[in-house]
Design an enzyme around this catalytic site. Sequence first.
Site, PDB file in Angstrom:
ATOM      1  N   MET A  10      -0.572   6.524  -4.173  1.00 19.97           N
ATOM      2  CA  MET A  10      -0.976   7.488  -3.301  1.00 19.97           C
ATOM      3  C   MET A  10      -2.618   7.343  -3.394  1.00 19.97           C
ATOM      4  O   MET A  10      -3.094   7.471  -4.476  1.00 19.97           O
ATOM      5  CB  MET A  10      -0.791   9.008  -3.681  1.00 19.97           C
ATOM      6  CG  MET A  10      -1.748   9.970  -2.844  1.00 19.97           C
ATOM      7  SD  MET A  10      -1.412   9.760  -1.040  1.00 19.97           S
ATOM      8  CE  MET A  10      -2.750  10.495  -0.374  1.00 19.97           C
ATOM      9  N   GLU A  11      -3.350   7.125  -2.261  1.00 22.47           N
ATOM     10  CA  GLU A  11      -4.750   6.637  -2.126  1.00 22.47           C
ATOM     11  C   GLU A  11      -5.819   7.615  -2.420  1.00 22.47           C
ATOM     12  O   GLU A  11      -6.852   7.778  -1.718  1.00 22.47           O
ATOM     13  CB  GLU A  11      -4.896   6.075  -0.853  1.00 22.47           C
ATOM     14  CG  GLU A  11      -4.888   6.766   0.311  1.00 22.47           C
ATOM     15  CD  GLU A  11      -3.687   7.231   1.204  1.00 22.47           C
ATOM     16  OE1 GLU A  11      -2.585   6.888   0.582  1.00 22.47           O
ATOM     17  OE2 GLU A  11      -3.678   7.446   2.295  1.00 22.47           O
TER      18      GLU A  11
ATOM     19  N   GLU B  39      -3.962   0.616  -1.559  1.00 23.16           N
ATOM     20  CA  GLU B  39      -4.603   1.655  -1.720  1.00 23.16           C
ATOM     21  C   GLU B  39      -6.133   1.641  -1.716  1.00 23.16           C
ATOM     22  O   GLU B  39      -6.900   2.525  -1.371  1.00 23.16           O
ATOM     23  CB  GLU B  39      -4.086   2.378  -3.182  1.00 23.16           C
ATOM     24  CG  GLU B  39      -2.641   2.385  -3.132  1.00 23.16           C
ATOM     25  CD  GLU B  39      -2.106   3.296  -2.185  1.00 23.16           C
ATOM     26  OE1 GLU B  39      -2.644   3.998  -1.488  1.00 23.16           O
ATOM     27  OE2 GLU B  39      -0.904   2.869  -1.759  1.00 23.16           O
TER      28      GLU B  39
HETATM   29 ZN   LIG Z   1      -0.897   3.671   2.686  1.00 19.63          ZN
END
Ligand SMILES: [Zn+2]
Length: 952
Positions: free
Chosen positions: A339-340, A374
């Site tokens: 998750m970025e 990411e």
């Molecule tokens: Zn993405």
Amino acid sequence: MGKGFVISKAVGIVLVVVGAAAVATIIALSVVYSQEKSKNNEVKPTTTTSAPTTAPSNEPWDQWRLPQTLSPQSYNVTLWPRLQPDPNGLYIFTGKSSVIFKCVKETDLILIHSNKLNISDPVTLTALGSKPAPHIDSIKMYPKTQYMAIHLKGKLTAEESYELYTEFVGELADDLGGFYRSEYEENGNKKVVATTQMQPTDARKAFPCFDEPAMKAVFHITLLHDRGTVALSNGIVIGEANITEEGTLLTKTTFAPTEVMSTYLLAFIVSDFTYIEQIDEKLQIRIFARQEAINAGQGQYALTVTGPIMKFFEKYYNVPYPLPKSDQIALPDFNAGAMENWGLITYRETALLYDDEISSNGNKERIVTIIAHELAHQWFGNLVTIRWWNDLWLNEGFASYVEYLGADEAEPEWNIKDLIVLNDVHRVFAIDALASSHPLSSKEEDVQRPEQISEVFDTISYSKGASVLRMLSDFLTEDLFTQGLQTYLDHFKFDNTVYTDLWVHLQAAVDKTGYSLPKTVQEIMDRWVLQMGFPVVTINTATGAITQEHFLLDPTTKPEKPSEFNYEWFVPIKWTKTGTEKPTKWLLQKNDQVDDMKINANEWVLANINVTGYYRVNYDNENWERLLNALQTSTQSIPVINRAQIIDDAFNLAKAGHIATTLALRTTLFLSVETEYMPWESALDNLDYFYLMFDRTELYGPMQAYLGEQVKPLFRHFTDLTNWTDVPQGHTDQYNQINALRVACSTGLENCTNLVNGWFKQWMQNEDVNPIKANLRSVVYCSAIAAGGEEEWDFAWKMFGKTNVATEKDKLRAAMACATKPWLLNRYLSYTLNSMLIRKQDATSTIISIASNVVGQSLAWDFVRANWEFIFNQYGGGSFSFSSLINGVTKRFSTPFELQQLIQFRDDNANIGFGSGTLAIQQSIERTTANIKWVDENKKAVLEWFESQRKP
Ligand SMILES: [Zn+2]
Ligand SMILES: *[C@@H]1O[C@H](CO)[C@@H](O)[C@H](O)[C@H]1NC(C)=O
Ligand SMILES: *[C@@H]1O[C@H](CO)[C@@H](O)[C@H](O)[C@H]1NC(C)=O
Ligand SMILES: *[C@@H]1O[C@H](CO)[C@@H](O)[C@H](O)[C@H]1NC(C)=O
Ligand SMILES: *[C@@H]1O[C@H](CO)[C@@H](O)[C@H](O)[C@H]1NC(C)=O
Ligand SMILES: *[C@@H]1O[C@H](CO)[C@@H](O)[C@H](O)[C@H]1NC(C)=O
């Protein structure tokens, strides 16, 4: 996800083990990489007919979208997660938060998202301007729409700012969503991590907030945590103080205010992790993980590649990295791939941690591509953010495309950019060719409820998004594409966009340079974005006629909705004649004529060079024959990507009835002279379908015999090259070595099975020394467990518990699904619902692996049916990917009886619902129907063809 990310590559392993009695058992094992998109936020039942999107009333709190009356400016949030359970055994967090917002339109209602939080008294509202704030009349919670509604006695004044203060308690549950807890063991001690996953709609589970991506604000974050633990958030630490709160000794860590950002990109983590770091021209890059993992050097690879990728994107975007630090952290429990979160990217362990000795080349590729994905979001997505989730495809498709460019920078020897064709283009073709597919772009009003938002995190958004953006970059030239991209980012930084904003900037770049395009960027892209599916372009080399039509895998089905563009596209056709490159032909209508595409003796036409276009190609018979001949006699005259394309197009064209199935099968004949990975992988992917359909029939023997003959030269090639002790030089050669081993073993080549089972025995004799090469472990484990019994399985289970390396755990976990004894598989299935044995994040993929095994198929299906309600209720809140589960357990379905069971299952559970798997049920029914028909129509010809290939 945000989800990060996700790579959902499925590598199907078809493995057959020849036992002592020469009884062949086939195992189809799917190593299913966890998908980024596997989040399901909504536990509320939905019915299979699409649930009404209209709310029951017009009251604002019954709407899924915030009214546009208030606009948040800044938050001040203090959270205190408890890493020990309270006397009731419950893990909780407490928090206080104030939000300063501006009133945009006069209103007597404050509607703010809050989900599963216990708000304590008092809630206070203060005016920051000259007029006093109205008094609070009442506060009501709306659990369904996830709001706290504060009804006021008077009105808020437009243009005035107010501060709303709340205190609250939430559960730090192990549900992988919002503020949640992850657990692991280290040196015999249980450890708890408090961490977050906000995207898409779970920031509201951590504190009351205006939880929509366009509601950007500045966040002042403070975390209270046990002394000696480490607190992380998006910003850098600006203050640390030892305090005592409620009699507990704590550290209070204050973070620098964030940039203006969306709630879904926030992250808060408390752990006793450690890190390694690198300072790159003032930018601090850190990799965090469990102490054992960091001390074992598992963060090193990620640290090494992050700097170069970061620099690449700074250049590519022509915007400096917007933050002073970049943290990346590997979590033992994590639902997505990664998750970025801005400045604090979260990963599952297998997506970040790499062990030189133990992890495979494939693990390494996954890590470098996810990191690139990411990091790409740190600008595209975080700095400039889509206005609403209906445009998610742009965010995810873009990152899924440029992850290859970033990874290529870190690993320039790998030719990794080629692999997008297998991993994304071919993969999504399979889904986008169904009548139940959907366009990339959705209407804002069709994506409202949390589960609808979850549903847009699908393969279409990621892989089709990546494919069409790659096509766009290719026909514009990368130079123009980045020019437009750069002005787009500069213009919209810290702001929100809709996808057409990007087209405007690309068009400006086109206009500025006078580049010649037959239509505007928007006109071309509308056809790829607003209508589902893709065309098949048919070239008649006798007449030079070319034509396009919507490619449907089952031509008897029709899309539900007509398309305003009639299912026609503007298609850029890059082509060669007998290897000579020709000018790109734009097909702008249904039919056209290219005289140069007529062929003379010995000539052939090949179109969609390197599959930069998002379409399939068909030819007249004569040209097909010449291509087959060229594959056999001058393999190198056809680019390697197109050798993979010819196979994939042919098999799918056959499936859709455009060409004979035997013609498709003939595209695999040249494999006996092929050593490259991409064509092999493409063929094995396609033959996998034949195994799924026929591995329980009399076709199985002849099919095995054919593939066994085809793979022998490849097996010899790698024996000569490596003697199975060296690692091949090339990245994809390493992959194809694995293919050689698994196919040779699965077709019963004794040289292979002896080798592989010998290695595993050796390991069982001395469990402290694993003699199996890292790359080959998946195949070897699977093969040995399939050939073995309880002893082998229990050994694998023991090693699964013992290893400290997540990638190794994953390989063992997948391999245990290869067992051939039903009781072992049933026992394993029961483990998947016990999170002490199999982590919740891994439950889905374990069940799917078992279903991929021909022996496990019916067991897994029975298991899912029997436990649906339990699975749905226990795992619904974020941890189960229902759509991949449903697709996984039903993919072998090919009889009317199985179809009937599937429909029964849908009807029986209509009251419980299928959550994010609603669409998958429909797709499975459609797929099963198509399978039944295909088997019916093709079985005889296929059997004859395989038999005719048997050497006398
Ligand atoms: Zn993405
Ligand atoms: C945030 O709130 C705390 C009290 O909860 C206060 O001490 C601090 O000054 C506030 N910070 C900002 C930036 O408003
Ligand atoms: C907090 O207390 C710990 C000992 O418990 C000490 O090591 C640390 O330096 C203290 N931190 C601050 C900011 O005073
Ligand atoms: C096709 O891809 C190969 C391998 O990546 C590359 O070397 C070649 O230049 C590409 N051809 C074209 C026409 O872009
Ligand atoms: C199998 O091994 C034998 C003996 O080492 C060798 O002669 C034969 O060529 C091998 N077969 C293959 C397909 O590698
Ligand atoms: C190949 O490896 C085997 C052991 O696995 C060894 O006995 C043999 O000598 C090796 N052959 C060559 C040519 O190195």
